[in-house]
Design an enzyme around this catalytic site. Structure first.
Site, PDB file in Angstrom:
ATOM      1  N   HIS A 301       0.856  -1.192   0.000  1.00  0.00           N
ATOM      2  CA  HIS A 301       0.000   0.000   0.000  1.00  0.00           C
ATOM      3  C   HIS A 301       0.892   1.242   0.000  1.00  0.00           C
ATOM      4  O   HIS A 301       0.652   2.176  -0.762  1.00  0.00           O
ATOM      5  CB  HIS A 301      -0.927  -0.032   1.206  1.00  0.00           C
ATOM      6  CG  HIS A 301      -1.939   1.057   1.214  1.00  0.00           C
ATOM      7  ND1 HIS A 301      -2.810   1.273   0.161  1.00  0.00           N
ATOM      8  CD2 HIS A 301      -2.245   2.005   2.153  1.00  0.00           C
ATOM      9  CE1 HIS A 301      -3.592   2.302   0.441  1.00  0.00           C
ATOM     10  NE2 HIS A 301      -3.266   2.766   1.642  1.00  0.00           N
ATOM     11  N   LYS A 333       3.393   3.823  -5.593  1.00  0.00           N
ATOM     12  CA  LYS A 333       2.901   5.183  -5.318  1.00  0.00           C
ATOM     13  C   LYS A 333       4.049   6.193  -5.299  1.00  0.00           C
ATOM     14  O   LYS A 333       3.807   7.398  -5.385  1.00  0.00           O
ATOM     15  CB  LYS A 333       2.155   5.218  -3.985  1.00  0.00           C
ATOM     16  CG  LYS A 333       0.797   4.513  -3.984  1.00  0.00           C
ATOM     17  CD  LYS A 333       0.121   4.652  -2.643  1.00  0.00           C
ATOM     18  CE  LYS A 333      -1.253   4.001  -2.616  1.00  0.00           C
ATOM     19  NZ  LYS A 333      -1.191   2.516  -2.566  1.00  0.00           N
ATOM     20  N   HIS A 338      -0.874   8.706  -4.993  1.00  0.00           N
ATOM     21  CA  HIS A 338      -1.929   7.852  -4.445  1.00  0.00           C
ATOM     22  C   HIS A 338      -3.224   8.118  -5.208  1.00  0.00           C
ATOM     23  O   HIS A 338      -3.817   9.189  -5.100  1.00  0.00           O
ATOM     24  CB  HIS A 338      -2.102   8.153  -2.954  1.00  0.00           C
ATOM     25  CG  HIS A 338      -2.955   7.168  -2.221  1.00  0.00           C
ATOM     26  ND1 HIS A 338      -3.769   6.257  -2.843  1.00  0.00           N
ATOM     27  CD2 HIS A 338      -3.125   6.954  -0.878  1.00  0.00           C
ATOM     28  CE1 HIS A 338      -4.391   5.526  -1.946  1.00  0.00           C
ATOM     29  NE2 HIS A 338      -4.005   5.933  -0.744  1.00  0.00           N
ATOM     30  N   PHE A 397      -9.190   4.444   4.479  1.00  0.00           N
ATOM     31  CA  PHE A 397      -9.821   5.147   5.600  1.00  0.00           C
ATOM     32  C   PHE A 397     -11.058   4.374   6.059  1.00  0.00           C
ATOM     33  O   PHE A 397     -11.761   3.757   5.258  1.00  0.00           O
ATOM     34  CB  PHE A 397     -10.229   6.560   5.179  1.00  0.00           C
ATOM     35  CG  PHE A 397      -9.097   7.555   5.148  1.00  0.00           C
ATOM     36  CD1 PHE A 397      -7.819   7.219   5.529  1.00  0.00           C
ATOM     37  CD2 PHE A 397      -9.330   8.864   4.730  1.00  0.00           C
ATOM     38  CE1 PHE A 397      -6.787   8.145   5.513  1.00  0.00           C
ATOM     39  CE2 PHE A 397      -8.315   9.805   4.697  1.00  0.00           C
ATOM     40  CZ  PHE A 397      -7.042   9.440   5.096  1.00  0.00           C
TER      41      PHE A 397
END
Length: 411
Positions: A301, A333, A338, A397
């Site tokens: 991630h 990323k 992102h 999130f």
């Protein structure tokens, strides 16, 4: 029913380029797609840089009137799907159409359209709000447009699970095929969040880098000098097919989806936890019938935030033990920024290409070692290494986590 699921097509519209080959080649060269924002004057913002899709014309993929009536997040999805279907050499005929589904996700949806119409309402009154406002804004309309444009009459869905949205789309699509509800799924995500209010919102959360004078060096996952992530836009779409269906039509097969895990932290709306991602990755391994020793590579991630990168490093150590130091890990990323809800689709595609090409993309801007992030992040230069099985992680999130296990297809 437990049918095998393979990947036969890749469509990419990213800050690194339009198309699979351009995005992949730029990535492997370690070239950043991050620069000063060109869509608008960003001078009033604390962060004035982003990963923008340049040299892209939606009119190449849609009628001009449809472009005007729809949001950029839809434009990106239409384009990436066309490229993915072409890459798969797949024509969705009337006979096939009911067995082809769409699962195109977005974390936010038509944010630009939303903001434009709010301003119109405020400045010029209700009559000036576009009749196309709602269908250009709601998040499922990328999947809706894709199904209409490409005649896909099978299952249609959209997850809006923040930065895990398109990873959920790929994982859930594999299960739709596996259980027999479709033979083909158009799966991935799309996002077009680069508007001032979104950047201001993330700025005020203190999660964006403000390295405006060095855009290419701003996204630096796992590096001690990281100061936040960089927003990006674009779309990543994969064509998933049932194995025997793909074989019967003579498709070129890139990789197989072995399994999929997901979890919730139940911890905090933005701060990561160790427990949630650990359970997620373990779930993916269990679903794939894999042991930790079989993982050759991880596409992380890797957001370039202080908390996420240290936490994800600890997650990998928790699962793999001493072997964690031997597994190469990339955060792409570092070059794309992102892409929020599109991140999982784009990074899933990059993971497939790493398997196929035997090249591990680098994590650029690895300059200052961080004692909390001390694994092999493939620093700064791509690495030739034949790999067979990989994981790709997406955490969002709200504490939503996804991990997908992929294997290079060898018959």
């Amino acid at each position: 029913m437990d049918r095998r699921v393979v990947i036969t097509g890749i469509g990419l519209v990213t800050p690194l380029g339009v198309g699979k080959d351009k995005s992949w080649n730029t990535l492997c060269c370690g070239k950043s797609g991050i620069g000063r924002i060109q869509k608008f004057d960003p001078s009033a913002l604390k962060t004035q840089i982003a990963g923008e899709v340049l040299d892209f014309s939606p009119q190449d993929y849609m009628e001009p009137k449809e472009v005007r009536r729809s949001d950029p997040f839809i434009h990106f999805a239409i384009a990436a799907t066309k490229l993915a279907l072409e890459d798969a050499s797949l024509e969705v005929t009337e006979e096939l159409s009911p067995r082809v589904g769409t699962f195109v996700s977005s974390g936010i949806g038509g944010l630009e359209s939303f903001c434009k119409n709010v301003v119109e309402m405020h400045e010029r009154g209700p009559s000036r709000v576009s009749p196309f406002f709602i269908p250009s804004m709601i998040a499922n309309m990328a999947a809706g447009y894709v199904s209409i444009y490409y005649n896909a009459k099978g299952p249609s869905n959209c997850t809006t699970t923040a930065c895990a949205a398109s990873a959920h789309a790929i994982g859930d699509s594999s299960k739709i095929i596996s259980r027999g509800d479709a033979d083909v799924m158009i799966a991935g995500g799309t996002e077009a969040p680069l508007i001032p209010v979104a950047i201001a919102g993330f700025n005020n959360m203190k999660v964006l880098s403000k390295r405006n004078d060095e855009p290419e060096r701003a996204s630096r996952p796992f590096d001690k000098e990281r100061d936040g992530f960089i927003m990006g836009e674009g779309s990543g779409i994969l064509i998933l097919e049932e194995l025997e269906f793909a074989r019967k039509r003579g498709a070129r097969i890139y990789a197989e989806v072995l399994g999929y895990g997901m979890s919730s932290d139940a911890h905090h709306i933005t701060a990561p936890s160790l427990d949630g991602p650990v359970r997620c990755v373990k779930s993916a391994l269990r679903d794939s019938k894999l042991s930790p020793d079989q993982i050759d590579y991880i596409n992380a991630h890797g957001t370039s935030t202080t908390l996420n990168d240290a936490n994800e490093t600890q997650v990998i150590k928790e699962i793999f033990g001493p072997r964690a130091y031997k597994i190469p890990i990339s955060s792409t990323k570092s070059m794309t920024g992102h892409l929020l809800g599109a991140a999982g689709g784009v990074e899933g595609a990059f993971t497939v290409l790493a398997l196929v090409n035997g090249v591990l993309p680098p994590t650029i801007n690895q300059e200052y070692p961080d004692p909390e992030c001390d694994l092999d992040y493939v620093p700064n230069e791509a690495r030739d290494e034949k790999i067979k099985i990989a994981l790709t992680n997406s955490f969002g999130f709200g504490g939503t986590n996804v991990s997908i296990a992929l294997r290079k297809f060898d018959g």
